[in-house]
Design a protein around this motif. Structure first.
Motif, PDB file in Angstrom:
ATOM      1  N   ARG A   4     -26.378  33.348  20.526  1.00  4.60           N
ATOM      2  CA  ARG A   4     -25.562  34.203  19.430  1.00  4.60           C
ATOM      3  C   ARG A   4     -25.442  33.108  17.966  1.00  4.60           C
ATOM      4  O   ARG A   4     -25.235  32.100  18.139  1.00  4.60           O
ATOM      5  CB  ARG A   4     -24.292  34.330  19.951  1.00  4.60           C
ATOM      6  CG  ARG A   4     -23.427  34.861  19.001  1.00  4.60           C
ATOM      7  CD  ARG A   4     -22.068  35.483  19.745  1.00  4.60           C
ATOM      8  NE  ARG A   4     -22.245  36.539  20.340  1.00  4.60           N
ATOM      9  CZ  ARG A   4     -21.295  37.060  21.308  1.00  4.60           C
ATOM     10  NH1 ARG A   4     -19.843  36.424  21.199  1.00  4.60           N
ATOM     11  NH2 ARG A   4     -21.282  38.007  21.808  1.00  4.60           N
ATOM     12  N   VAL A   6     -23.805  32.826  14.298  1.00  2.00           N
ATOM     13  CA  VAL A   6     -22.733  33.474  13.745  1.00  2.00           C
ATOM     14  C   VAL A   6     -22.790  33.135  12.118  1.00  2.00           C
ATOM     15  O   VAL A   6     -23.129  32.207  11.592  1.00  2.00           O
ATOM     16  CB  VAL A   6     -21.390  32.696  14.003  1.00  2.00           C
ATOM     17  CG1 VAL A   6     -20.018  33.091  13.118  1.00  2.00           C
ATOM     18  CG2 VAL A   6     -21.107  32.845  15.566  1.00  2.00           C
ATOM     19  N   VAL A   8     -20.742  32.980   8.750  1.00  2.00           N
ATOM     20  CA  VAL A   8     -19.589  33.038   8.447  1.00  2.00           C
ATOM     21  C   VAL A   8     -19.528  33.432   6.727  1.00  2.00           C
ATOM     22  O   VAL A   8     -20.298  33.163   5.853  1.00  2.00           O
ATOM     23  CB  VAL A   8     -19.003  31.817   8.258  1.00  2.00           C
ATOM     24  CG1 VAL A   8     -17.553  31.543   7.947  1.00  2.00           C
ATOM     25  CG2 VAL A   8     -19.019  31.217   9.880  1.00  2.00           C
ATOM     26  N   VAL A  38     -23.451  37.575  14.861  1.00  2.00           N
ATOM     27  CA  VAL A  38     -22.012  37.857  14.456  1.00  2.00           C
ATOM     28  C   VAL A  38     -21.825  37.740  13.149  1.00  2.00           C
ATOM     29  O   VAL A  38     -22.094  36.751  12.543  1.00  2.00           O
ATOM     30  CB  VAL A  38     -20.842  37.056  15.380  1.00  2.00           C
ATOM     31  CG1 VAL A  38     -19.512  37.517  15.077  1.00  2.00           C
ATOM     32  CG2 VAL A  38     -21.261  37.255  16.740  1.00  2.00           C
ATOM     33  N   ASP A  40     -18.783  37.065  10.813  1.00  2.00           N
ATOM     34  CA  ASP A  40     -17.278  36.284  10.770  1.00  2.00           C
ATOM     35  C   ASP A  40     -16.521  36.600   9.330  1.00  2.00           C
ATOM     36  O   ASP A  40     -16.947  36.060   8.606  1.00  2.00           O
ATOM     37  CB  ASP A  40     -17.490  34.828  11.081  1.00  2.00           C
ATOM     38  CG  ASP A  40     -16.298  34.328  11.426  1.00  2.00           C
ATOM     39  OD1 ASP A  40     -15.041  35.010  11.030  1.00  2.00           O
ATOM     40  OD2 ASP A  40     -15.839  33.175  11.946  1.00  2.00           O
ATOM     41  N   GLY A  42     -13.464  36.388   9.111  1.00  2.00           N
ATOM     42  CA  GLY A  42     -11.973  35.646   9.254  1.00  2.00           C
ATOM     43  C   GLY A  42     -11.693  35.149   7.792  1.00  2.00           C
ATOM     44  O   GLY A  42     -10.389  35.086   7.623  1.00  2.00           O
ATOM     45  N   ARG A  43     -12.382  34.787   6.933  1.00  2.00           N
ATOM     46  CA  ARG A  43     -12.027  34.335   5.640  1.00  2.00           C
ATOM     47  C   ARG A  43     -12.119  35.445   4.253  1.00  2.00           C
ATOM     48  O   ARG A  43     -11.734  35.150   3.312  1.00  2.00           O
ATOM     49  CB  ARG A  43     -13.156  33.066   5.179  1.00  2.00           C
ATOM     50  CG  ARG A  43     -13.052  32.105   6.055  1.00  2.00           C
ATOM     51  CD  ARG A  43     -13.816  30.855   5.497  1.00  2.00           C
ATOM     52  NE  ARG A  43     -15.076  31.206   4.693  1.00  2.00           N
ATOM     53  CZ  ARG A  43     -15.685  30.322   4.000  1.00  2.00           C
ATOM     54  NH1 ARG A  43     -15.368  29.271   4.208  1.00  2.00           N
ATOM     55  NH2 ARG A  43     -16.690  30.878   3.396  1.00  2.00           N
ATOM     56  N   TYR A  70     -22.611  42.015  15.496  1.00  2.00           N
ATOM     57  CA  TYR A  70     -21.177  42.269  15.782  1.00  2.00           C
ATOM     58  C   TYR A  70     -20.389  41.971  14.535  1.00  2.00           C
ATOM     59  O   TYR A  70     -20.726  41.090  13.674  1.00  2.00           O
ATOM     60  CB  TYR A  70     -20.838  41.477  17.029  1.00  2.00           C
ATOM     61  CG  TYR A  70     -21.604  41.537  17.998  1.00  2.00           C
ATOM     62  CD1 TYR A  70     -21.158  42.585  19.052  1.00  2.00           C
ATOM     63  CD2 TYR A  70     -22.724  40.890  18.479  1.00  2.00           C
ATOM     64  CE1 TYR A  70     -21.618  42.776  20.289  1.00  2.00           C
ATOM     65  CE2 TYR A  70     -23.341  41.099  19.556  1.00  2.00           C
ATOM     66  CZ  TYR A  70     -22.731  41.940  20.524  1.00  2.00           C
ATOM     67  OH  TYR A  70     -23.541  42.280  21.786  1.00  2.00           O
ATOM     68  N   LYS A  72     -16.410  40.250  13.701  1.00  2.00           N
ATOM     69  CA  LYS A  72     -15.215  39.786  14.155  1.00  2.00           C
ATOM     70  C   LYS A  72     -14.289  39.220  13.029  1.00  2.00           C
ATOM     71  O   LYS A  72     -14.858  38.958  12.089  1.00  2.00           O
ATOM     72  CB  LYS A  72     -15.449  38.608  15.264  1.00  2.00           C
ATOM     73  CG  LYS A  72     -15.810  37.161  14.448  1.00  2.00           C
ATOM     74  CD  LYS A  72     -16.012  36.279  15.502  1.00  2.00           C
ATOM     75  CE  LYS A  72     -15.636  34.937  14.965  1.00  2.00           C
ATOM     76  NZ  LYS A  72     -15.731  33.765  16.254  1.00  2.00           N
ATOM     77  N   GLY A  73     -13.160  39.083  13.299  1.00  2.00           N
ATOM     78  CA  GLY A  73     -12.276  38.751  12.404  1.00  2.00           C
ATOM     79  C   GLY A  73     -11.549  39.328  11.186  1.00  2.00           C
ATOM     80  O   GLY A  73     -11.088  38.796  10.357  1.00  2.00           O
ATOM     81  N   TYR A  93     -17.445  45.665  17.558  1.00  2.00           N
ATOM     82  CA  TYR A  93     -16.167  44.468  17.182  1.00  2.00           C
ATOM     83  C   TYR A  93     -15.938  43.476  18.198  1.00  2.00           C
ATOM     84  O   TYR A  93     -15.591  43.845  19.449  1.00  2.00           O
ATOM     85  CB  TYR A  93     -15.022  45.273  16.671  1.00  2.00           C
ATOM     86  CG  TYR A  93     -15.222  45.764  15.361  1.00  2.00           C
ATOM     87  CD1 TYR A  93     -16.221  46.916  15.187  1.00  2.00           C
ATOM     88  CD2 TYR A  93     -14.162  45.557  14.352  1.00  2.00           C
ATOM     89  CE1 TYR A  93     -15.912  47.665  13.680  1.00  2.00           C
ATOM     90  CE2 TYR A  93     -14.248  46.105  13.176  1.00  2.00           C
ATOM     91  CZ  TYR A  93     -15.368  47.026  12.858  1.00  2.00           C
ATOM     92  OH  TYR A  93     -15.363  47.728  11.633  1.00  2.00           O
TER      93      TYR A  93
END
Length: 95
Positions: A4, A6, A8, A38, A40, A42-43, A70, A72-73, A93
């Motif tokens: 996987r 990520v 960001v 993924v 991300d 998140g930010r 995917y 996420k966050g 998700y």
């Protein structure tokens, strides 16, 4: 075994991030060891239609390469925008 990667995403996910996003996604898709990518969120506080379009383009390329993507966050207004764009129909998700 699945590998996987990520990606960001930045606070402001818009067309200004296009080149970096393209570089990261291409690297993941071109790497035969990676089969899950993924995004991300998140930010992320802001995303626009260009960001949604870039995500769709790379999702099609990932699918053609037998890779899964995917999200996420995502939270707040960002999550609402993704929901309004029906991204849950295209991306799984992660919690």
């Amino acid at each position: 075994m699945s590998e996987r990667a990520v990606v960001v995403l930045p606070v402001r996910f818009d067309y200004g991030y296009h080149k970096e996003f393209q570089k990261q996604c291409a690297s993941c898709i071109d790497n035969p060891a990676i089969n899950e990518i993924v995004f991300d969120f998140g930010r992320v506080d802001y995303l626009d239609s260009a960001a949604l379009g870039m995500m769709m383009m790379w999702q099609r390329r990932a699918s053609a390469a037998n890779k899964k993507m995917y999200i996420k966050g995502a939270k707040g207004a960002t999550a609402q925008i993704l929901d309004m764009a029906n991204m849950q129909r295209i991306f799984e998700y992660l919690t």
